[in-house]
Motif scaffolding. Structure first.
Motif, PDB file in Angstrom:
ATOM      1  N   VAL A   1     -64.084  -0.272  58.703  1.00 45.45           N
ATOM      2  CA  VAL A   1     -63.872  -1.562  58.801  1.00 45.45           C
ATOM      3  C   VAL A   1     -64.334  -1.890  60.483  1.00 45.45           C
ATOM      4  CG1 VAL A   1     -63.121  -3.974  59.324  1.00 45.45           C
ATOM      5  CG2 VAL A   1     -61.492  -2.159  57.465  1.00 45.45           C
ATOM      6  N   THR A   2     -66.115  -2.035  60.692  1.00 40.52           N
ATOM      7  CA  THR A   2     -66.662  -1.835  61.624  1.00 40.52           C
ATOM      8  C   THR A   2     -66.424  -3.509  62.905  1.00 40.52           C
ATOM      9  OG1 THR A   2     -68.859  -1.053  62.929  1.00 40.52           O
ATOM     10  CG2 THR A   2     -68.768  -2.191  60.177  1.00 40.52           C
ATOM     11  N   ASP A   3     -66.967  -3.093  63.236  1.00 40.66           N
ATOM     12  CA  ASP A   3     -67.439  -4.355  64.048  1.00 40.66           C
ATOM     13  C   ASP A   3     -69.103  -4.754  64.615  1.00 40.66           C
ATOM     14  OD1 ASP A   3     -67.492  -2.339  65.841  1.00 40.66           O
ATOM     15  OD2 ASP A   3     -66.309  -4.373  67.584  1.00 40.66           O
ATOM     16  N   GLY A   4     -69.907  -3.819  64.208  1.00 39.25           N
ATOM     17  CA  GLY A   4     -71.146  -3.970  64.299  1.00 39.25           C
ATOM     18  C   GLY A   4     -71.690  -3.696  62.669  1.00 39.25           C
ATOM     19  N   PRO A   5     -72.343  -4.873  62.486  1.00 39.23           N
ATOM     20  CA  PRO A   5     -73.735  -5.482  61.030  1.00 39.23           C
ATOM     21  C   PRO A   5     -74.126  -4.342  61.337  1.00 39.23           C
ATOM     22  CG  PRO A   5     -72.980  -7.157  61.948  1.00 39.23           C
ATOM     23  CD  PRO A   5     -72.342  -5.865  63.133  1.00 39.23           C
ATOM     24  N   ARG A   6     -75.116  -3.204  62.014  1.00 43.06           N
ATOM     25  CA  ARG A   6     -75.880  -2.434  62.041  1.00 43.06           C
ATOM     26  C   ARG A   6     -75.457  -1.194  61.717  1.00 43.06           C
ATOM     27  NH1 ARG A   6     -80.743  -4.119  63.617  1.00 43.06           N
ATOM     28  NH2 ARG A   6     -80.710  -6.298  65.509  1.00 43.06           N
ATOM     29  N   LEU A   7     -73.790  -1.066  61.788  1.00 42.74           N
ATOM     30  CA  LEU A   7     -73.380   0.394  61.272  1.00 42.74           C
ATOM     31  C   LEU A   7     -72.914   0.010  59.735  1.00 42.74           C
ATOM     32  CD1 LEU A   7     -70.627   0.672  64.283  1.00 42.74           C
ATOM     33  CD2 LEU A   7     -72.434   2.008  63.634  1.00 42.74           C
ATOM     34  N   VAL A   8     -72.748  -1.272  59.118  1.00 42.36           N
ATOM     35  CA  VAL A   8     -72.258  -0.269  57.776  1.00 42.36           C
ATOM     36  C   VAL A   8     -73.399   0.349  56.925  1.00 42.36           C
ATOM     37  CG1 VAL A   8     -72.109  -2.534  55.127  1.00 42.36           C
ATOM     38  CG2 VAL A   8     -71.636  -2.637  57.811  1.00 42.36           C
ATOM     39  N   GLU A   9     -74.793   0.459  56.806  1.00 40.74           N
ATOM     40  CA  GLU A   9     -75.048   1.213  56.387  1.00 40.74           C
ATOM     41  C   GLU A   9     -75.118   2.494  56.675  1.00 40.74           C
ATOM     42  OE1 GLU A   9     -77.065   1.094  53.169  1.00 40.74           O
ATOM     43  OE2 GLU A   9     -76.330  -0.760  53.075  1.00 40.74           O
ATOM     44  N   PRO A  10     -74.918   2.910  57.658  1.00 35.61           N
ATOM     45  CA  PRO A  10     -74.700   4.385  58.558  1.00 35.61           C
ATOM     46  C   PRO A  10     -73.345   4.975  57.628  1.00 35.61           C
ATOM     47  CG  PRO A  10     -75.306   3.357  60.551  1.00 35.61           C
ATOM     48  CD  PRO A  10     -76.284   2.774  59.257  1.00 35.61           C
ATOM     49  N   LEU A  11     -72.415   3.172  57.986  1.00 38.04           N
ATOM     50  CA  LEU A  11     -70.965   4.496  57.245  1.00 38.04           C
ATOM     51  C   LEU A  11     -70.894   4.463  55.694  1.00 38.04           C
ATOM     52  CD1 LEU A  11     -69.258   1.680  59.184  1.00 38.04           C
ATOM     53  CD2 LEU A  11     -68.947   4.300  59.579  1.00 38.04           C
ATOM     54  N   ARG A  12     -72.008   4.231  55.068  1.00 36.79           N
ATOM     55  CA  ARG A  12     -72.219   4.223  53.299  1.00 36.79           C
ATOM     56  C   ARG A  12     -73.109   5.434  53.501  1.00 36.79           C
ATOM     57  NH1 ARG A  12     -74.016  -1.849  51.496  1.00 36.79           N
ATOM     58  NH2 ARG A  12     -71.674  -3.031  51.103  1.00 36.79           N
ATOM     59  N   GLU A  13     -73.565   5.793  54.343  1.00 36.97           N
ATOM     60  CA  GLU A  13     -74.214   7.099  54.515  1.00 36.97           C
ATOM     61  C   GLU A  13     -73.065   8.437  54.729  1.00 36.97           C
ATOM     62  OE1 GLU A  13     -77.893   6.962  56.687  1.00 36.97           O
ATOM     63  OE2 GLU A  13     -78.854   5.544  55.281  1.00 36.97           O
ATOM     64  N   LEU A  14     -72.665   7.835  55.394  1.00 42.34           N
ATOM     65  CA  LEU A  14     -71.626   9.364  55.779  1.00 42.34           C
ATOM     66  C   LEU A  14     -70.090   9.369  54.330  1.00 42.34           C
ATOM     67  CD1 LEU A  14     -70.510   8.060  59.617  1.00 42.34           C
ATOM     68  CD2 LEU A  14     -71.698  10.152  58.703  1.00 42.34           C
ATOM     69  N   GLY A  15     -70.745   8.278  53.543  1.00 43.09           N
ATOM     70  CA  GLY A  15     -69.526   8.116  52.727  1.00 43.09           C
ATOM     71  C   GLY A  15     -69.104   7.224  52.184  1.00 43.09           C
ATOM     72  N   TYR A  16     -68.130   7.078  52.868  1.00 49.62           N
ATOM     73  CA  TYR A  16     -67.335   5.505  53.107  1.00 49.62           C
ATOM     74  C   TYR A  16     -67.565   5.019  51.806  1.00 49.62           C
ATOM     75  CZ  TYR A  16     -64.892   6.017  57.190  1.00 49.62           C
ATOM     76  OH  TYR A  16     -64.878   6.204  58.184  1.00 49.62           O
ATOM     77  N   THR A  17     -66.455   4.615  50.035  1.00 53.54           N
ATOM     78  CA  THR A  17     -66.487   4.124  49.736  1.00 53.54           C
ATOM     79  C   THR A  17     -66.681   2.825  49.400  1.00 53.54           C
ATOM     80  OG1 THR A  17     -64.745   5.301  48.351  1.00 53.54           O
ATOM     81  CG2 THR A  17     -65.207   3.570  47.138  1.00 53.54           C
ATOM     82  N   HIS A  18     -65.639   1.727  50.389  1.00 56.95           N
ATOM     83  CA  HIS A  18     -66.663   0.372  50.718  1.00 56.95           C
ATOM     84  C   HIS A  18     -66.677   0.082  52.514  1.00 56.95           C
ATOM     85  CE1 HIS A  18     -64.448   0.061  46.546  1.00 56.95           C
ATOM     86  NE2 HIS A  18     -63.521  -0.015  47.712  1.00 56.95           N
ATOM     87  N   VAL A  19     -67.424  -0.551  52.672  1.00 52.56           N
ATOM     88  CA  VAL A  19     -67.493  -1.130  53.760  1.00 52.56           C
ATOM     89  C   VAL A  19     -67.562  -2.510  54.433  1.00 52.56           C
ATOM     90  CG1 VAL A  19     -68.607  -0.022  56.275  1.00 52.56           C
ATOM     91  CG2 VAL A  19     -68.887   1.093  54.478  1.00 52.56           C
ATOM     92  N   VAL A  20     -66.758  -2.550  55.385  1.00 53.40           N
ATOM     93  CA  VAL A  20     -66.653  -4.284  55.128  1.00 53.40           C
ATOM     94  C   VAL A  20     -66.997  -4.821  56.889  1.00 53.40           C
ATOM     95  CG1 VAL A  20     -64.981  -4.918  53.949  1.00 53.40           C
ATOM     96  CG2 VAL A  20     -63.729  -4.492  56.089  1.00 53.40           C
ATOM     97  N   ALA A  21     -67.097  -5.597  57.908  1.00 49.29           N
ATOM     98  CA  ALA A  21     -67.824  -5.839  58.877  1.00 49.29           C
ATOM     99  C   ALA A  21     -66.321  -6.790  59.507  1.00 49.29           C
ATOM    100  CB  ALA A  21     -69.344  -6.179  58.796  1.00 49.29           C
ATOM    101  N   GLU A  22     -66.216  -7.003  61.139  1.00 55.47           N
ATOM    102  CA  GLU A  22     -65.447  -7.857  61.766  1.00 55.47           C
ATOM    103  C   GLU A  22     -66.591  -8.633  62.578  1.00 55.47           C
ATOM    104  OE1 GLU A  22     -63.086  -9.419  61.756  1.00 55.47           O
ATOM    105  OE2 GLU A  22     -61.494  -8.535  60.259  1.00 55.47           O
TER     106      GLU A  22
END
Length: 356
Positions: A305-326
């Motif tokens: 769970v991140t507060d940066g919409p531009r972090l969603v794709e990098p988090l997926r690339e790191l290996g997170y199964t699900h990513v949501v943005a606040e």
């Protein structure tokens, strides 16, 4: 390639963390407008010298002196900050000379930051404040050095794992909060081993802590999730320690492991990993600064769970199964001293109600 926070904004926030009463920005009245307005909600008076075209040529030292004197007359502060901007620093304005000439009966911290400070990293502005605060006798050198180490590590994380990797990253608002919240609640209900990791930055912790602000007994009283958090109330400036203490008082669940302080998020994620790596987890939920956590080392269903919409794709690339943005974590938490509702936290509580 995409816009990033500036050193000027970082200077403003760091002065706020030192509990300055007033900040004078030496530059045009529109410089860092949004940050200045937001900090007013946190109890800091932010003024500007309103430099204009003639000032860019002839200088505006007199304007700065006049603004400093007026600021003191208006607010009678104990501690002030003066922050440079691109306009004033490029033409070589002398902040210290203006402060000396104003001769105010309070402590004034001069910060010669501008948008291109260092390599443009926002953390450079925060480091400038720390060094200037030591010189002004506001904080000890040891505390400044500790914070500078954290800031340098934070920059490294952003450049290697976050949104400062040097390529354009399209904003993305992530997966469905409703669907991910139901997965978490169902996992707890089914007796699965779930860990929540708060690895938040300073005041944004008031929003991210809301994610585990629920009563697990409503889901499965025999299955308490593991709670890990960087909520050490003995580390950092007084303001930051206060945030940690406030949150710990409110949380309904006991924290199993405290990884460090709220300004130590670049290193507390690794401590969380060391604590959890042998816990035989079925699911892990990491929020705040999830890209600092080495999720690639864990073979487990995971949620970031991140507060940066531009972090969603990098988090997926790191290996997170699900990513949501606040969204708007900073603006929602400025001026508060208690946990505030997060969209994802409210969705988890709603999922608990649906289950019942």
């Amino acid at each position: 390639m995409h816009p990033r926070p500036s050193p000027i904004a970082a200077s403003l926030y760091t002065l706020r963390d030192m509990n300055v009463d007033v900040i004078v920005m030496h530059g045009p009245n529109g410089c860092c407008f949004r940050t200045g307005r937001l900090l007013e909600g946190d109890g800091v008076r932010v003024l500007t010298t309103a430099m204009a075209e003639n000032d860019f040529i002839l200088g505006a030292g007199d304007k700065l002196e006049e603004t400093l004197i007026k600021a003191y007359e208006m607010f009678e502060p104990t501690l002030m900050g003066v922050v440079g901007t691109c306009a004033s620093m490029i033409i070589g304005e002398d902040l210290k000379e203006a402060i000396a000439n104003a001769d105010l009966p309070c402590t004034v911290i001069p910060v010669e930051s501008h948008g291109g400070s260092g390599e443009g990293d926002n953390t450079v502005g925060a480091i400038m404040v720390l060094d200037a605060a030591v010189e002004a006798g506001v904080i000890p050198r040891s505390e400044a050095d500790r914070q500078i180490e954290m800031l340098e590590k934070a920059t490294e994380i952003e450049k290697t794992r976050g949104m400062a990797q040097g390529r354009y990253i399209k904003p993305n608002f992530g997966d469905s909060k409703e669907a991910v919240a139901k997965e978490i609640v169902n996992a707890l209900h089914d007796g699965k081993n779930v860990a929540f990791v708060l690895n938040a930055k300073k005041e944004t912790s008031y929003l991210f802590a809301d994610i585990f602000n629920f009563d697990y007994a409503q889901i499965n009283p025999q299955n308490k999730p593991i709670i890990v958090a960087n909520l050490d109330e003995n580390i950092g400036l007084e303001r930051i320690r206060g945030h940690a203490a406030n949150i710990k008082k409110e949380l309904p669940m006991e924290i199993d492991f405290i990884t460090g302080g709220l300004d130590e998020y670049p290193i507390t994620a690794d401590k969380a990993y060391e604590f959890l790596k042998d816990k035989d987890l079925d699911m892990i939920v990491v929020f705040g600064v999830p890209h600092a956590f080495p999720i690639e080392k864990m073979d487990v269903e995971s949620v970031a769970v991140t507060d940066g919409p531009r972090l969603v794709e990098p988090l997926r690339e790191l290996g997170y199964t699900h990513v949501v943005a606040e969204l708007d974590a900073h603006s929602k938490t400025l001026g508060t001293d208690e946990i505030v509702d997060s969209d994802f936290g409210m969705m988890i509580r709603s999922a608990i109600e649906w289950m019942e």
